[in-house]
Scaffold this motif. Sequence first.
Motif, PDB file in Angstrom:
ATOM      1  N   PHE A  95      75.719  57.401 -38.344  1.00 15.02           N
ATOM      2  CA  PHE A  95      74.585  58.103 -38.918  1.00 15.02           C
ATOM      3  C   PHE A  95      74.590  59.564 -38.473  1.00 15.02           C
ATOM      4  O   PHE A  95      74.471  60.486 -39.279  1.00 15.02           O
ATOM      5  N   VAL A  96      74.750  59.759 -37.178  1.00 15.37           N
ATOM      6  CA  VAL A  96      74.720  61.122 -36.637  1.00 15.37           C
ATOM      7  C   VAL A  96      75.853  61.953 -37.227  1.00 15.37           C
ATOM      8  O   VAL A  96      75.653  63.088 -37.653  1.00 15.37           O
ATOM      9  N   ILE A  97      77.055  61.345 -37.294  1.00 16.51           N
ATOM     10  CA  ILE A  97      78.211  62.102 -37.790  1.00 16.51           C
ATOM     11  C   ILE A  97      78.002  62.513 -39.245  1.00 16.51           C
ATOM     12  O   ILE A  97      78.179  63.675 -39.620  1.00 16.51           O
ATOM     13  N   VAL A  98      77.592  61.559 -40.075  1.00 15.85           N
ATOM     14  CA  VAL A  98      77.399  61.853 -41.497  1.00 15.85           C
ATOM     15  C   VAL A  98      76.319  62.902 -41.682  1.00 15.85           C
ATOM     16  O   VAL A  98      76.482  63.898 -42.402  1.00 15.85           O
ATOM     17  N   MET A  99      75.210  62.713 -40.978  1.00 15.81           N
ATOM     18  CA  MET A  99      74.088  63.633 -41.140  1.00 15.81           C
ATOM     19  C   MET A  99      74.479  65.036 -40.688  1.00 15.81           C
ATOM     20  O   MET A  99      74.189  66.034 -41.360  1.00 15.81           O
ATOM     21  N   TYR A 100      75.195  65.114 -39.568  1.00 16.91           N
ATOM     22  CA  TYR A 100      75.595  66.422 -39.033  1.00 16.91           C
ATOM     23  C   TYR A 100      76.533  67.143 -40.005  1.00 16.91           C
ATOM     24  O   TYR A 100      76.365  68.322 -40.292  1.00 16.91           O
ATOM     25  N   SER A 101      77.494  66.389 -40.568  1.00 16.62           N
ATOM     26  CA  SER A 101      78.439  66.996 -41.509  1.00 16.62           C
ATOM     27  C   SER A 101      77.698  67.527 -42.732  1.00 16.62           C
ATOM     28  O   SER A 101      77.943  68.647 -43.198  1.00 16.62           O
ATOM     29  N   LEU A 102      76.779  66.700 -43.252  1.00 13.86           N
ATOM     30  CA  LEU A 102      76.009  67.120 -44.420  1.00 13.86           C
ATOM     31  C   LEU A 102      75.211  68.383 -44.111  1.00 13.86           C
ATOM     32  O   LEU A 102      75.155  69.321 -44.912  1.00 13.86           O
ATOM     33  N   PHE A 103      74.628  68.397 -42.928  1.00 15.08           N
ATOM     34  CA  PHE A 103      73.804  69.537 -42.522  1.00 15.08           C
ATOM     35  C   PHE A 103      74.637  70.822 -42.466  1.00 15.08           C
ATOM     36  O   PHE A 103      74.278  71.839 -43.050  1.00 15.08           O
ATOM     37  N   ILE A 104      75.773  70.743 -41.803  1.00 16.13           N
ATOM     38  CA  ILE A 104      76.620  71.941 -41.664  1.00 16.13           C
ATOM     39  C   ILE A 104      77.096  72.420 -43.033  1.00 16.13           C
ATOM     40  O   ILE A 104      77.073  73.612 -43.339  1.00 16.13           O
ATOM     41  N   ALA A 105      77.488  71.450 -43.884  1.00 16.22           N
ATOM     42  CA  ALA A 105      77.983  71.815 -45.214  1.00 16.22           C
ATOM     43  C   ALA A 105      76.917  72.567 -45.997  1.00 16.22           C
ATOM     44  O   ALA A 105      77.173  73.632 -46.573  1.00 16.22           O
ATOM     45  N   GLN A 106      75.712  72.026 -45.981  1.00 17.68           N
ATOM     46  CA  GLN A 106      74.620  72.683 -46.713  1.00 17.68           C
ATOM     47  C   GLN A 106      74.303  74.047 -46.136  1.00 17.68           C
ATOM     48  O   GLN A 106      74.099  75.022 -46.854  1.00 17.68           O
ATOM     49  N   TYR A 107      74.251  74.097 -44.816  1.00 16.26           N
ATOM     50  CA  TYR A 107      73.883  75.336 -44.135  1.00 16.26           C
ATOM     51  C   TYR A 107      74.887  76.430 -44.489  1.00 16.26           C
ATOM     52  O   TYR A 107      74.525  77.552 -44.829  1.00 16.26           O
ATOM     53  N   TYR A 108      76.160  76.039 -44.451  1.00 17.77           N
ATOM     54  CA  TYR A 108      77.229  76.981 -44.792  1.00 17.77           C
ATOM     55  C   TYR A 108      77.088  77.426 -46.250  1.00 17.77           C
ATOM     56  O   TYR A 108      77.132  78.605 -46.578  1.00 17.77           O
ATOM     57  N   TRP A 109      76.894  76.435 -47.106  1.00 21.44           N
ATOM     58  CA  TRP A 109      76.829  76.707 -48.542  1.00 21.44           C
ATOM     59  C   TRP A 109      75.695  77.687 -48.855  1.00 21.44           C
ATOM     60  O   TRP A 109      75.873  78.656 -49.588  1.00 21.44           O
ATOM     61  N   TYR A 110      74.532  77.462 -48.251  1.00 20.50           N
ATOM     62  CA  TYR A 110      73.382  78.319 -48.539  1.00 20.50           C
ATOM     63  C   TYR A 110      73.617  79.743 -48.016  1.00 20.50           C
ATOM     64  O   TYR A 110      73.416  80.724 -48.727  1.00 20.50           O
ATOM     65  N   ALA A 111      74.110  79.837 -46.751  1.00 18.72           N
ATOM     66  CA  ALA A 111      74.343  81.164 -46.171  1.00 18.72           C
ATOM     67  C   ALA A 111      75.398  81.917 -46.977  1.00 18.72           C
ATOM     68  O   ALA A 111      75.313  83.122 -47.192  1.00 18.72           O
TER      69      ALA A 111
END
Lengths: 351, 276
Positions: A50-66
């Motif tokens: 759960f943590v791994i998937v959530m963290y990856s999704l978070f970083i991907a989105q954060y990167y994408w938005y920035a």
Amino acid sequence: MSTASVSGAPRRPRTFGRREATELIAPLAIAGVVTTVLFAITPLAGPVGFVIVMYSLFIAQYYWYARRTHGVKAGVDRAVTVVISSAAAFTILPLVFIMGFVVAKGAKSLTWGFFHHTMEGVAPGAPASAGGAFHAIIGTLIQVALATFICVPFGVLTAVYLQEVRGRFVPLVRVIVDAMSGLPSIVAGLFIFAVWVVGLGQGFSGLAASLALGVLMLPTVARTTEEMLKLVDPSLREASTALGAPQWRTVLRVVLPTARSGIITAVILGIARIAGETAPLLMTSFGNDRANPTKTLSEPQESLPLFIYRQITSSQGASVDRAWSAALVLVAIVLVLFVVARVLGRTRPAK
Amino acid sequence: MSITMSPAHNIESAAVNERTVDAALRAEGISCWFGKRKVLEDVNLVMERNTVVALIGPSGCGKSTFLRTLNRMHELTPTAALAGAVYLNDVDIYGPELKASVTRQRIGMVFQKPNPFPAMSVRENVLSGLKLTGTKVGNSEELVQWALLKASLWEEVKNRLDAPGGSLSGGQQQRLCIARSLAVKPEVLLMDEPCSALDPTSTRRVEETISEIADDITVVIVTHNMQQAQRVSDTCAFFLAEENRPGHIVESGLTEQMFTNPADPRTNDYVNGRFG
Ligand SMILES: Nc1ncnc2c1ncn2[C@@H]1O[C@H](COP(=O)(O)OP(=O)(O)OP(=O)(O)O)[C@@H](O)[C@H]1O
Ligand SMILES: [Mg+2]
């Protein structure tokens, strides 16, 4: 629009404001929701996953938005900043857990009595509120202070020999110091037991413990100090020599003062190395239920690690509680020592 | 200014005559090695008392190495070797009469990179030479002021003598290093590119300092700045290392002469900037 930000009140560049917080929390929340859904409808399971998937999704989105709003460079910069920050947070996580556990367990039966009672005459089955670790606290303070007092001059001198004097025996000294740093602590205890306690007939005492602890502390202090001396700008030594200073004055007045906070760090690391040592104490200070600070040189003496060990091994409920409280006190003492040493290291003495 | 005011120089317009010159420092047959590599060969130079001597030459020709033989700093490099002699007032500094530490007290040194002691205040930095040599001084406040005035730093730091030495600007730090060297009252001051890390204003102030201290101290300065050499020095020595030949002095003499009418064409090329 831009003029406002050019003139305007003084501000720090790249401060973390409301906007930045939103940019961080929004993808985190989205990642949380998406991952929860994913784990509900797919075979994915388990907290680690759960943590791994959530963290990856978070970083991907954060990167994408920035990246969309500020460009590729900013996107990479921010994503890497977050990854590094979370890596740092991850390393202190175990520490936080351990500390939290010790505090939770230890605070339960930590009363004022614990600080000024000893275990003298406390019955084995007595409740945790009876008895305390006063004797162990002073024992630890005395033994660690004594070990530091014995070890630091030798450690610093060793470092000065290795880095400043650079005499003929440097390779030999280095091998010895390295070998000492690999010495199992129980062997240091055995050594003092064989030579001091039995061999010289000195018997168990706080001093014997300090000697064993000093042996363990020496390599840490010597090697760390050596590294700190290496950091001193060679041009300072040159300047001192060019003023006509003999080497010993250069070391004493220029090199050591310049490396001062580094040397204090070395001492802190040395103290950290020994404060919780238990094994060598079993054969040197042995343990005691009474407080005997004035008999440090001649009588068996208690210390916090020994107290914890002896209480735990008696396995009465109340004893285990006392052990946890003692663990909390030990951790707190080490922490206070750290803070004090840091403060000492930072401020220059007023002249 | 001492260039035009010194009568001795106007009389002796040709090469400096060693016999009549009052030599504060005299290098004879200096050769230097780093390991097997010879970097200086048979350097002879007379440094006249209370004058400024400039050492010029292209990078790597051994100016710093030569300078460091003059106060026994060269031997601190583990691989370094040396031949020849250096006389301070006719006493060989490598001889048995002078200890290395005493030599260095009498022949001070200022380095290219400002290096005040970071663990000491401005005041302590100025007095550090005395502390480091175990010299007692009667009125230390007076000495601090004197040295800082000489280094034209007093006005800038008189209200923060207790601030750390590292808190000054680069130019101020360099003048602090000069004050530190002056406080032990040396007879000779060696300066290795003392202005190369400084801005033009600080450079100017250091040059003023040099002119002033040359009234009672012999200054030997290495510089890559031809204007600076012309501005501050009385005499000049041009060093050169050529293919298959270690560093040596091509020509030395009065600065004016060296810059207007040098004897060697290589000197002419170098001082006019037509050189490697
Ligand atoms: N510590 C050292 N070990 C080995 N060789 C050295 C050392 N210091 C200097 N050298 C060599 O000696 C020669 C002379 O060096 P030196 O520093 O005296 O030159 P320089 O004239 O001062 O040059 P620059 O103007 O660049 O400062 C150079 O070829 C250099 O490579
Ligand atoms: Mg040089």
